[in-house]
Design an enzyme around this catalytic site. Sequence first.
Site, PDB file in Angstrom:
ATOM      1  N   ASP A  25      -1.314  29.658 -38.318  1.00  0.00           N
ATOM      2  CA  ASP A  25      -1.090  30.686 -37.297  1.00  0.00           C
ATOM      3  C   ASP A  25      -2.282  31.650 -37.175  1.00  0.00           C
ATOM      4  O   ASP A  25      -2.983  31.897 -38.153  1.00  0.00           O
ATOM      5  CB  ASP A  25       0.180  31.480 -37.650  1.00  0.00           C
ATOM      6  CG  ASP A  25       0.674  32.298 -36.470  1.00  0.00           C
ATOM      7  OD1 ASP A  25       0.416  31.915 -35.315  1.00  0.00           O
ATOM      8  OD2 ASP A  25       1.329  33.334 -36.714  1.00  0.00           O
ATOM      9  N   ASN A  27      -4.547  31.582 -34.307  1.00  0.00           N
ATOM     10  CA  ASN A  27      -5.650  31.075 -33.471  1.00  0.00           C
ATOM     11  C   ASN A  27      -5.904  31.975 -32.257  1.00  0.00           C
ATOM     12  O   ASN A  27      -7.051  32.277 -31.920  1.00  0.00           O
ATOM     13  CB  ASN A  27      -5.320  29.682 -32.927  1.00  0.00           C
ATOM     14  CG  ASN A  27      -5.239  28.640 -34.016  1.00  0.00           C
ATOM     15  OD1 ASN A  27      -5.605  28.900 -35.154  1.00  0.00           O
ATOM     16  ND2 ASN A  27      -4.750  27.462 -33.673  1.00  0.00           N
ATOM     17  N   HIS A  42      -7.729  27.634 -30.769  1.00  0.00           N
ATOM     18  CA  HIS A  42      -7.087  26.362 -31.137  1.00  0.00           C
ATOM     19  C   HIS A  42      -8.145  25.322 -31.503  1.00  0.00           C
ATOM     20  O   HIS A  42      -7.953  24.508 -32.406  1.00  0.00           O
ATOM     21  CB  HIS A  42      -6.224  25.842 -29.985  1.00  0.00           C
ATOM     22  CG  HIS A  42      -5.076  26.751 -29.653  1.00  0.00           C
ATOM     23  ND1 HIS A  42      -4.278  27.309 -30.622  1.00  0.00           N
ATOM     24  CD2 HIS A  42      -4.598  27.221 -28.467  1.00  0.00           C
ATOM     25  CE1 HIS A  42      -3.362  28.073 -30.051  1.00  0.00           C
ATOM     26  NE2 HIS A  42      -3.534  28.035 -28.744  1.00  0.00           N
ATOM     27  N   LEU A 137      -4.151  11.848 -50.371  1.00  0.00           N
ATOM     28  CA  LEU A 137      -3.199  12.881 -49.936  1.00  0.00           C
ATOM     29  C   LEU A 137      -2.374  12.408 -48.731  1.00  0.00           C
ATOM     30  O   LEU A 137      -2.912  11.838 -47.781  1.00  0.00           O
ATOM     31  CB  LEU A 137      -4.017  14.125 -49.539  1.00  0.00           C
ATOM     32  CG  LEU A 137      -3.251  15.378 -49.126  1.00  0.00           C
ATOM     33  CD1 LEU A 137      -2.615  16.051 -50.340  1.00  0.00           C
ATOM     34  CD2 LEU A 137      -4.183  16.365 -48.422  1.00  0.00           C
ATOM     35  N   SER A 198       9.492  30.895 -38.448  1.00  0.00           N
ATOM     36  CA  SER A 198       9.320  30.346 -37.095  1.00  0.00           C
ATOM     37  C   SER A 198       9.838  28.905 -36.990  1.00  0.00           C
ATOM     38  O   SER A 198       9.184  28.045 -36.402  1.00  0.00           O
ATOM     39  CB  SER A 198       7.852  30.435 -36.660  1.00  0.00           C
ATOM     40  OG  SER A 198       7.403  31.779 -36.719  1.00  0.00           O
TER      41      SER A 198
HETATM   42  C1  IPE Z   1       4.396  29.015 -35.525  1.00  0.00           C
HETATM   43  O1  IPE Z   1       3.574  29.953 -34.929  1.00  0.00           O
HETATM   44  C2  IPE Z   1       4.124  27.657 -34.959  1.00  0.00           C
HETATM   45  C3  IPE Z   1       2.845  27.074 -35.294  1.00  0.00           C
HETATM   46  C4  IPE Z   1       1.901  27.605 -36.009  1.00  0.00           C
HETATM   47  C5  IPE Z   1       2.643  25.757 -34.779  1.00  0.00           C
HETATM   48  P1  IPE Z   1       4.030  30.796 -33.658  1.00  0.00           P
HETATM   49  O2  IPE Z   1       2.889  31.646 -33.285  1.00  0.00           O
HETATM   50  O3  IPE Z   1       4.587  29.902 -32.626  1.00  0.00           O
HETATM   51  O4  IPE Z   1       5.215  31.670 -34.269  1.00  0.00           O
HETATM   52  P2  IPE Z   1       5.825  33.033 -33.760  1.00  0.00           P
HETATM   53  O5  IPE Z   1       6.069  32.896 -32.270  1.00  0.00           O
HETATM   54  O6  IPE Z   1       4.825  34.105 -34.047  1.00  0.00           O
HETATM   55  O7  IPE Z   1       7.074  33.214 -34.549  1.00  0.00           O
HETATM   56  C1  IPE Z   2      -1.033  28.960 -33.933  1.00  0.00           C
HETATM   57  O1  IPE Z   2      -1.783  30.011 -33.435  1.00  0.00           O
HETATM   58  C2  IPE Z   2      -1.195  27.690 -33.122  1.00  0.00           C
HETATM   59  C3  IPE Z   2      -0.006  27.306 -32.359  1.00  0.00           C
HETATM   60  C4  IPE Z   2       1.146  27.907 -32.383  1.00  0.00           C
HETATM   61  C5  IPE Z   2      -0.146  26.131 -31.509  1.00  0.00           C
HETATM   62  P1  IPE Z   2      -1.229  30.937 -32.287  1.00  0.00           P
HETATM   63  O2  IPE Z   2      -1.589  30.347 -30.973  1.00  0.00           O
HETATM   64  O3  IPE Z   2       0.211  31.215 -32.490  1.00  0.00           O
HETATM   65  O4  IPE Z   2      -2.075  32.253 -32.513  1.00  0.00           O
HETATM   66  P2  IPE Z   2      -1.547  33.742 -32.447  1.00  0.00           P
HETATM   67  O5  IPE Z   2      -0.405  33.841 -33.409  1.00  0.00           O
HETATM   68  O6  IPE Z   2      -1.123  33.992 -31.040  1.00  0.00           O
HETATM   69  O7  IPE Z   2      -2.712  34.561 -32.861  1.00  0.00           O
HETATM   70 MG    MG Z   3       1.212  32.641 -33.529  1.00  0.00          MG
END
Ligand code: IPE
Ligand code: IPE
Ligand code: MG
Length: 243
Positions: A25, A27, A42, A137, A198
Amino acid sequence: MTSRSGILNIMEHSITPRHVAIIMDGNGRWAKKRLLPRTAGHSVGSEVFRKIAEYLGTIPGVEYLTVYAFSTENWSRPADEVKEIMRLLDHYMDTAMKSLIEKNIRLHFLGDLSVFDDKLRAKMEKLHEMSEHTTGLHVNVAVNYGGRDEITNAIRSMAKEGMDLTAVTQEDITSHLYTAGQPDPDLLIRPGGEKRLSNFLLWQLSYAEFYFTDVLWPDFSEKEIDEAIVWFAGRKRRYGNVK
Ligand code: IPE
Ligand code: IPE
Ligand code: MG
């Protein structure tokens, strides 16, 4: 007397997490801080995944890695962002994933894969088959994955098999999840500062140790993995007991 190699054996097999799970999380925020589009985060994040998977593959005792790449809820994001994530996933099938296999990594995709188009699904299946004979792995990439979705699907599968649902056991449920046959994660790592699941591996994380850090996923490095593993080694896992 325990020999030196005996102690190393204990270190490797009881203190090192056998299965590490990561919610990749942060990105979007990483990109925003740099005035870049979220999709740039991403892109960097997917490179970091490759680096971290390779690194975990070198740590003795770590046998499984499960990464959360795209949740069942992430479809609600703006269409452009979803499209770019899918494009990156597709691109990854062709390049980085193959290089992971060359590094002896076994790949498996977790989630409801039926929503993906035939071409993408065929690539996932091919990569899984290609890596079936590697010995390193195990890497599970969770895409269109949701913990509630997984448990719901497990119950549906058991019903379809004609099982007596009034006599269902925990083992029955475990063996109908996407992770069937794999041990539960010992350590969950969530970068990005949020302290929540999540909808990730709701069943399997029952007794995992949770490690949270504010470092955003695109900034994640071997150093953060080392810190999490050292932290894990200091945990006392009681499983409800009092020892
Ligand atoms: C969880 O991150 C999903 C992934 C990293 C793939 P999210 O960014 O979607 O989670 P929330 O919305 O902050 O709970
Ligand atoms: C996680 O990073 C990747 C996915 C959920 C695909 P985010 O896109 O949720 O990044 P933030 O949390 O908004 O910074
Ligand atoms: Mg996120």
